[in-house]
Each structure stands twice: as structure tokens, then as C-alpha cells.
Design an enzyme around this catalytic site. Structure first.
Site, PDB file in Angstrom:
ATOM      1  N   ASP A  19      31.959  34.966  28.876  1.00 26.32           N
ATOM      2  CA  ASP A  19      31.211  36.153  28.442  1.00 26.32           C
ATOM      3  C   ASP A  19      32.079  37.066  27.578  1.00 26.32           C
ATOM      4  OD1 ASP A  19      29.009  37.766  28.254  1.00 26.32           O
ATOM      5  OD2 ASP A  19      29.281  38.736  30.207  1.00 26.32           O
ATOM      6  N   GLY A  20      31.420  37.821  26.707  1.00 25.35           N
ATOM      7  CA  GLY A  20      32.119  38.852  25.939  1.00 25.35           C
ATOM      8  C   GLY A  20      32.320  38.527  24.465  1.00 25.35           C
ATOM      9  N   TRP A  24      33.541  41.319  21.697  1.00 26.75           N
ATOM     10  CA  TRP A  24      34.814  41.014  21.015  1.00 26.75           C
ATOM     11  C   TRP A  24      34.636  41.142  19.503  1.00 26.75           C
ATOM     12  CZ3 TRP A  24      36.583  37.362  17.495  1.00 26.75           C
ATOM     13  CH2 TRP A  24      37.974  37.156  17.441  1.00 26.75           C
ATOM     14  N   HIS A  36      31.273  34.146  18.725  1.00 29.11           N
ATOM     15  CA  HIS A  36      30.989  32.819  19.296  1.00 29.11           C
ATOM     16  C   HIS A  36      31.913  31.762  18.678  1.00 29.11           C
ATOM     17  CE1 HIS A  36      27.704  34.586  21.380  1.00 29.11           C
ATOM     18  NE2 HIS A  36      26.900  34.707  20.350  1.00 29.11           N
ATOM     19  N   TRP A  68      17.572  32.374  25.558  1.00 26.06           N
ATOM     20  CA  TRP A  68      16.520  32.073  24.574  1.00 26.06           C
ATOM     21  C   TRP A  68      15.858  33.367  24.083  1.00 26.06           C
ATOM     22  CZ3 TRP A  68      16.683  27.618  22.331  1.00 26.06           C
ATOM     23  CH2 TRP A  68      17.024  26.451  23.046  1.00 26.06           C
ATOM     24  N   ARG A  70      17.323  36.004  23.062  1.00 23.45           N
ATOM     25  CA  ARG A  70      18.123  36.720  22.061  1.00 23.45           C
ATOM     26  C   ARG A  70      17.469  36.589  20.684  1.00 23.45           C
ATOM     27  NH1 ARG A  70      24.546  36.313  23.554  1.00 23.45           N
ATOM     28  NH2 ARG A  70      24.272  36.959  25.710  1.00 23.45           N
ATOM     29  N   LEU A 130      39.180  14.255  33.102  1.00 17.75           N
ATOM     30  CA  LEU A 130      38.542  15.559  33.318  1.00 17.75           C
ATOM     31  C   LEU A 130      37.051  15.427  33.030  1.00 17.75           C
ATOM     32  CD1 LEU A 130      38.529  18.714  33.652  1.00 17.75           C
ATOM     33  CD2 LEU A 130      39.004  18.837  31.203  1.00 17.75           C
ATOM     34  N   ARG A 187      34.614  34.756  35.661  1.00 20.87           N
ATOM     35  CA  ARG A 187      33.781  35.390  34.631  1.00 20.87           C
ATOM     36  C   ARG A 187      34.649  36.328  33.805  1.00 20.87           C
ATOM     37  NH1 ARG A 187      27.601  37.352  34.513  1.00 20.87           N
ATOM     38  NH2 ARG A 187      27.578  37.932  32.315  1.00 20.87           N
ATOM     39  N   ARG A 193      28.694  39.950  37.737  1.00 21.19           N
ATOM     40  CA  ARG A 193      27.440  39.346  38.183  1.00 21.19           C
ATOM     41  C   ARG A 193      27.450  37.849  37.909  1.00 21.19           C
ATOM     42  NH1 ARG A 193      25.786  43.052  34.112  1.00 21.19           N
ATOM     43  NH2 ARG A 193      25.547  42.048  32.084  1.00 21.19           N
TER      44      ARG A 193
HETATM   45  C1  IPE Z   1      25.659  34.619  30.827  1.00 23.36           C
HETATM   46  O1  IPE Z   1      26.063  35.576  29.923  1.00 23.36           O
HETATM   47  C2  IPE Z   1      25.313  33.357  30.128  1.00 23.36           C
HETATM   48  C3  IPE Z   1      26.419  32.675  29.464  1.00 23.36           C
HETATM   49  C4  IPE Z   1      27.682  32.996  29.481  1.00 23.36           C
HETATM   50  C5  IPE Z   1      26.031  31.514  28.725  1.00 23.36           C
HETATM   51  P1  IPE Z   1      25.084  36.720  29.410  1.00 23.36           P
HETATM   52  O2  IPE Z   1      25.890  37.612  28.573  1.00 23.36           O
HETATM   53  O3  IPE Z   1      23.872  36.134  28.789  1.00 23.36           O
HETATM   54  O4  IPE Z   1      24.659  37.417  30.780  1.00 23.36           O
HETATM   55  P2  IPE Z   1      23.978  38.830  31.060  1.00 23.36           P
HETATM   56  O5  IPE Z   1      22.651  38.784  30.392  1.00 23.36           O
HETATM   57  O6  IPE Z   1      24.847  39.884  30.493  1.00 23.36           O
HETATM   58  O7  IPE Z   1      23.887  38.912  32.539  1.00 23.36           O
HETATM   59  C1  IPE Z   2      28.844  34.936  25.900  1.00 23.18           C
HETATM   60  O1  IPE Z   2      29.094  36.065  25.141  1.00 23.18           O
HETATM   61  C2  IPE Z   2      28.249  33.808  25.097  1.00 23.18           C
HETATM   62  C3  IPE Z   2      26.839  33.527  25.376  1.00 23.18           C
HETATM   63  C4  IPE Z   2      26.093  34.116  26.265  1.00 23.18           C
HETATM   64  C5  IPE Z   2      26.235  32.488  24.572  1.00 23.18           C
HETATM   65  P1  IPE Z   2      27.947  37.133  24.843  1.00 23.18           P
HETATM   66  O2  IPE Z   2      27.224  36.684  23.638  1.00 23.18           O
HETATM   67  O3  IPE Z   2      27.111  37.350  26.043  1.00 23.18           O
HETATM   68  O4  IPE Z   2      28.807  38.423  24.521  1.00 23.18           O
HETATM   69  P2  IPE Z   2      28.536  39.911  25.029  1.00 23.18           P
HETATM   70  O5  IPE Z   2      28.356  39.850  26.509  1.00 23.18           O
HETATM   71  O6  IPE Z   2      27.300  40.381  24.342  1.00 23.18           O
HETATM   72  O7  IPE Z   2      29.749  40.667  24.627  1.00 23.18           O
HETATM   73 MG    MG Z   3      27.224  38.622  27.626  1.00 28.48          MG
END
Ligand code: IPE
Ligand code: IPE
Ligand code: MG
Length: 246
Positions: A19-20, A24, A36, A68, A70, A130, A187, A193
């Protein structure tokens, strides 16, 4: 860091919510896809690090059922990034003994993605160093509902008796049937979460949260998480004194 890791006490299976990426990128004044793209470099590094220390199963949450929702441009960008990455990396995975699996609702992925994934799974099928499991169009609620339907159908068809449904049978109907449950779940990016990830399988996992955004997360950060895991006491309902008895 690497020297501090006890090879006898490794988690067999580590699961990561990557995540993030968006934040970033935003911090750098770039669009989300830039994040990404950089996240892919972290994937490569963490896969390499996992193989290096002898992790047997690594599950990466790459795209959730909820993702989906987004903006279409981001979804399309992610699918294209997935396909180009798999195309580029498949041979390296093969060479390095990595076997690829996918868990999730493959039917909801675009055809060109599914085809590429099948090819990569096929060419790496002989590997066992792996096991790399990509969670794509995955959510736990989807998985558990799906498993329940399969079990109900078997009962209806008289191939399974209700009395024989136990935890092991249930597990066998999940998308993760061939894999042991993760002992460690990481995470990144500071969110605390689970976001619909492996709800059943994480029942007794150790949870590790870090503020580092995924594109900055490298094998050293991964080793740090493993080390943190190794310093925890896993009691499984017992008390501390019982654990050290022979
Ligand atoms: C969870 O991340 C899904 C993945 C890392 C693929 P999200 O960024 O979509 O989760 P929420 O919506 O903040 O909980
Ligand atoms: C995780 O990063 C990648 C996916 C969920 C595909 P995010 O895209 O959720 O990045 P933030 O949480 O918005 O920073
Ligand atoms: Mg996220």
C-alpha cells in the site's frame, strides 16, 4: 540485518498488502501510475529477498475486488502494468526457481491479462524454490462466499456429507487451498486495516505495520519485518510457560 535472521525460525508464508503507491507519487508531484511503476521495483526486490532467505510462500495483494471502483484510467494503467511486468519478468522467475500462482476472480480480469498470467504460471510450474502468489481481483468475502457455494453444491449433489465439513475441508475450498496459512502479514504505508485480505487465513498471523510506502519498501525492510516476527512469542491460546516445555 540478514545475519541476524534465524534460518531455523523463518515464517514459511509471508503475505503483504502493498500500500501507499498513490501517496508516494503525490509527495513527488507525480500521478498515481508513477507510484505503481515504482512499486514494481519493490516487488522485484522483495521477491529476490524472500528467495534469498528461504521463504517458501509469498503472497502479494496487488489488486482487490474493491479496486475496480477506482477511476477507469488507473484501473487500465494497473492492468497494463501487470501484463508488461509479467511479460518482462517471467523468464527471470523461471530462472530463479520461482513458481507463480494467482488467487482471485480471474474471470473478471481482461482476457489479455489472463492469457499472460496463464503463460507465466505454465512456464514456472516446474519450480519449487519460492511460491509467489499474486492476489488479483481478490477479496476474502468473495473467496469465502465462493467456497461456501462449492461446498453447498457438493452437499446438494450428495458427494459431501454435512457432518464431514470441518476446518480442513473448508480450507480445501478456498483459493489458497495448496498453501499453508501465512505466519506473518505486512502492510506498508501506515494503514492499520486488513482491507478484505485473507480474513480466514490470517486467523493466527502476526501483523506488522510500517509507515514506509510500498515504492520505498526494499528487501532490507522485509528482513526487518521478518526479524521483528522472530522476536515475538506466538502462544496460540496457551500461556508463556507452556511454550518452553519439552
Ligand atoms: C488494499 O489497498 C488493496 C491492495 C493493496 C491491492 P487499498 O489501498 O485499496 O485499501 P483501502 O481501500 O485503503 O483499504
Ligand atoms: C497500493 O497503493 C496499490 C494498489 C492498491 C493497487 P495505493 O494505490 O492504494 O496507494 P495509496 O494508498 O492511495 O497511497
Ligand atoms: Mg491504498
Amino acid at each position: 540485518m540478514l545475519d541476524l535472521i534465524d534460518k531455523q525460525k523463518l515464517p514459511k508464508h509471508v503475505a503483504i498488502i502493498m500500500d501507499g503507491n498513490g501517496r508516494w507519487a503525490k509527495e513527488r508531484g507525480k500521478d498515481r501510475l508513477f507510484g505503481h511503476q515504482h512499486g514494481v521495483l519493490s516487488v522485484r526486490d522483495v521477491v529476490e529477498g524472500s528467495a534469498e532467505i528461504g521463504i517458501q510462500y509469498l503472497t502479494l495483494y496487488a489488486f482487490s475486488t474493491e479496486n475496480w471502483n477506482r477511476p477507469v484510467s488507473e484501473v487500465n494503467g494497473l492492468m497494463e502494468l501487470l501484463v508488461s511486468t509479467i511479460k518482462k519478468e517471467a523468464e527471470t522467475l523461471k530462472k530463479n526457481g520461482v513458481r507463480l500462482y494467482v488467487i482471485g476472480d480471474m474471470e473478471s480480469l481482461p482476457d489479455y491479462c489472463v492469457q499472460e498470467l496463464h503463460e507465466a504460471m505454465e512456464i514456472t510450474a516446474g519450480n519449487d524454490r519460492l511460491n509467489l502468489i499474486l492476489a488479483l481481483s481478490y477479496s476474502s468475502k468473495w473467496e469465502i462466499t465462493h467456497a461456501t457455494k462449492k461446498i453447498a453444491q457438493k452437499v446438494k449433489d450428495n458427494v459431501l456429507d454435512i457432518a464431514d465439513i470441518n476446518e480442513e475441508v473448508f480450507k480445501q475450498h478456498l483459493a489458497t487451498a495448496p498453501f499453508p496459512d501465512p505466519e506473518l502479514m505486512i502492510r506498508t504505508s501506515g494503514e492499520h486495516r486488513i482491507s478484505n485480505f485473507l480474513l480466514y487465513q490470517l486467523a493466527y498471523a502476526e501483523l506488522y505495520f510500517t509507515h514506509t510506502h510500498w515504492p520505498d519498501f526494499r528487501k532490507e525492510n522485509f528482513f526487518e519485518a521478518v526479524l521483528n516476527y522472530q522476536n515475538r512469542e506466538r502462544r496460540f491460546g496457551k500461556i508463556s510457560e507452556q511454550l518452553n516445555q519439552a
